[in-house]
Enzyme design. Structure first.
Site, PDB file in Angstrom:
ATOM      1  N   HIS A 171      -1.227  -1.571  -5.653  1.00 30.72           N
ATOM      2  CA  HIS A 171      -0.140  -2.235  -6.389  1.00 30.72           C
ATOM      3  C   HIS A 171       0.385  -3.468  -5.659  1.00 30.72           C
ATOM      4  O   HIS A 171       1.059  -4.305  -6.261  1.00 30.72           O
ATOM      5  CB  HIS A 171       1.002  -1.247  -6.694  1.00 30.72           C
ATOM      6  CG  HIS A 171       1.869  -0.868  -5.533  1.00 30.72           C
ATOM      7  ND1 HIS A 171       1.724   0.317  -4.845  1.00 30.72           N
ATOM      8  CD2 HIS A 171       2.920  -1.509  -4.948  1.00 30.72           C
ATOM      9  CE1 HIS A 171       2.642   0.391  -3.896  1.00 30.72           C
ATOM     10  NE2 HIS A 171       3.378  -0.714  -3.933  1.00 30.72           N
TER      11      HIS A 171
ATOM     12  N   ASP B 102      -4.226   4.414  -5.380  1.00 32.12           N
ATOM     13  CA  ASP B 102      -3.388   3.254  -5.044  1.00 32.12           C
ATOM     14  C   ASP B 102      -3.761   2.654  -3.689  1.00 32.12           C
ATOM     15  O   ASP B 102      -2.904   2.373  -2.853  1.00 32.12           O
ATOM     16  CB  ASP B 102      -1.907   3.626  -5.063  1.00 32.12           C
ATOM     17  CG  ASP B 102      -1.000   2.390  -5.071  1.00 32.12           C
ATOM     18  OD1 ASP B 102      -1.487   1.293  -5.423  1.00 32.12           O
ATOM     19  OD2 ASP B 102       0.190   2.523  -4.723  1.00 32.12           O
TER      20      ASP B 102
ATOM     21  N   SER C 119       5.154  -1.109   1.387  1.00 32.50           N
ATOM     22  CA  SER C 119       3.967  -0.600   0.697  1.00 32.50           C
ATOM     23  C   SER C 119       2.681  -1.128   1.319  1.00 32.50           C
ATOM     24  O   SER C 119       2.535  -2.330   1.546  1.00 32.50           O
ATOM     25  CB  SER C 119       4.008  -0.993  -0.777  1.00 32.50           C
ATOM     26  OG  SER C 119       5.043  -0.335  -1.450  1.00 32.50           O
TER      27      SER C 119
END
Length: 289
Positions: free
Chosen positions: A70, A104, A184
Site C-alpha cells: 500500500h 501487503d 508502514s
C-alpha cells in the site's frame, strides 16, 4: 515529483547520526543501540501520494528493499531516501519488482548503486510473547523516528480489511510498539537489530494494537517469482456495495453486501463460494433486522 513529499519541518541532524554510527566499533553495536544498527538498512519510500518506510534486504543488483504494497500502490518508480545520506534532499530512484496485494508486501530494486547500504540481519531464532521489539520509520512525517515496545501475540493466517474489496491474510506479530502512518513498510526488529517483521497496520478502534507482517510470510513472498493481485470486483457489483467479506480467508472477496435502500444499512447479501465472480446465492433482509 517527489519534492512535495518532504516535510517542511527542520531537517533531521544526519551529521550527528552518522558520527554516532561511525563511532561504534564496526558492526558490534550493543542491543541497546538498536537504532544505530538499523539505520543503514532503513529507507524512506516516496511517491507523489505520500511516504512510507522500507528496509534493505540485499545488496545484489544495486540493492533490494522490502516495504508494504500500500506504500507503493499504483507506482512503478518510487523515490528512496537513506538515513546515512550526506545530503538531506538526495533521492535515489527504485523500481517495483513485484508485490503481493494479499499479504501487503512489495519488493523494490534500486536503479543505481548506493554505497554504504547494509542489508538487515534476519532473525532466524523466532520471538516470544513479551519480547522487546523496536521500530524505525517516519510516522506522520517525523523522519527517522525510533519506537520500542513488546510482542503482544503472534497470529497465524490472520485476516484484516483495509477497504471495501481489500482483504489481506498473513502471519502477523501483534505488538504494542507505537505505529503510525509513515511507519508502514518499515522494520520491526529484536534487541539485536534483526528483522522479525514488516510494520504494516494498526487497529482503528483500539490503542496499542499494532501489527507487523511476520518473517514467515516475508520469506514466502521473497521466494515467490510473480506478483499476486486480487480479482477486481466487477463493475456490475459495485453499485450500492457497502461492504465485502472474505469467508475463505484467502484475501479474495466471497461475500458482497449491498444497501439497495440507500439508508446506510445493508439489505442484500451475495455469496460467491467458489470466488469465480459469479454469485451462487442471494439473500434479502427486507426489514434490515
Amino acid at each position: 515529483n517527489f519534492s512535495s513529499i518532504f516535510s517542511q519541518k527542520a531537517a533531521t541532524d544526519f551529521t550527528s547520526i552518522q558520527d554516532a554510527t561511525r563511532s561504534s566499533s564496526g558492526n558490534t553495536v550493543s542491543p541497546q543501540n538498536v537504532f544505530l544498527k538499523v539505520l543503514p538498512s532503513a529507507v524512506k519510500v516516496l511517491t507523489n501520494d505520500g511516504h512510507g518506510t522500507g528496509v534493505i534486504i540485499s545488496k545484489k543488483n544495486n540493492g533490494y528493499l522490502i516495504t508494504n504494497h500500500h506504500v507503493i500502490d499504483g507506482y512503478q518508480t518510487v523515490g528512496l531516501v537513506f538515513g546515512t545520506d550526506q545530503d538531506n534532499d538526495a533521492v535515489t530512484l527504485g523500481e517495483v519488482v513485484r508485490y503481493d496485494e494479499v499479504s501487503d508486501l512489495a519488493l523494490v530494486r534500486l536503479k543505481t548503486e548506493k554505497p554504504g547500504i547494509l542489508p538487515i540481519e534476519i532473525n532466524k531464532d523466532g520471538i516470544q510473547i513479551g519480547d522487546d521489539v523496536h521500530a524505525v520509520g517516519h510516522p506522520l512525517g517525523e523522519d527517522w523516528t525510533y519506537t520500542r515496545g513488546y510482542v503482544s501475540q503472534q497470529r497465524k493466517n490472520y485476516s484484516w480489511q483495509t477497504d471495501v474489496g481489500e482483504h489481506h491474510v498473513a502471519d502477523v506479530i501483534q505488538t504494542q510498539t507505537p505505529i503510525n502512518p509513515g511507519n508502514s513498510g518499515g522494520p520491526l526488529v529484536d534487541n539485536f537489530g534483526r528483522l522479525v517483521g514488516i510494520n504494516s497496520f494498526r487497529s482503528g478502534s483500539g490503542e496499542g494494537i499494532n501489527f507487523a507482517v511476520a518473517n514467515s510470510t516475508v520469506q514466502k513472498f521473497l521466494k515467490s517469482r510473480a506478483s499476486v493481485q486480487r480479482p477486481s470486483i466487477p463493475e456490475k457489483f459495485r453499485e450500492n456495495l457497502v461492504s465485502t467479506g472474505d469467508e475463505n480467508k484467502n484475501g479474495i472477496v466471497d461475500l458482497y453486501y449491498w444497501d439497495d435502500n440507500k439508508n446506510e444499512v445493508w439489505d442484500t447479501l451475495g455469496i460467491d463460494t467458489d470466488e469465480d465472480l459469479t454469485l451462487d446465492q442471494l439473500a434479502f433482509d427486507e426489514n434490515e433486522n
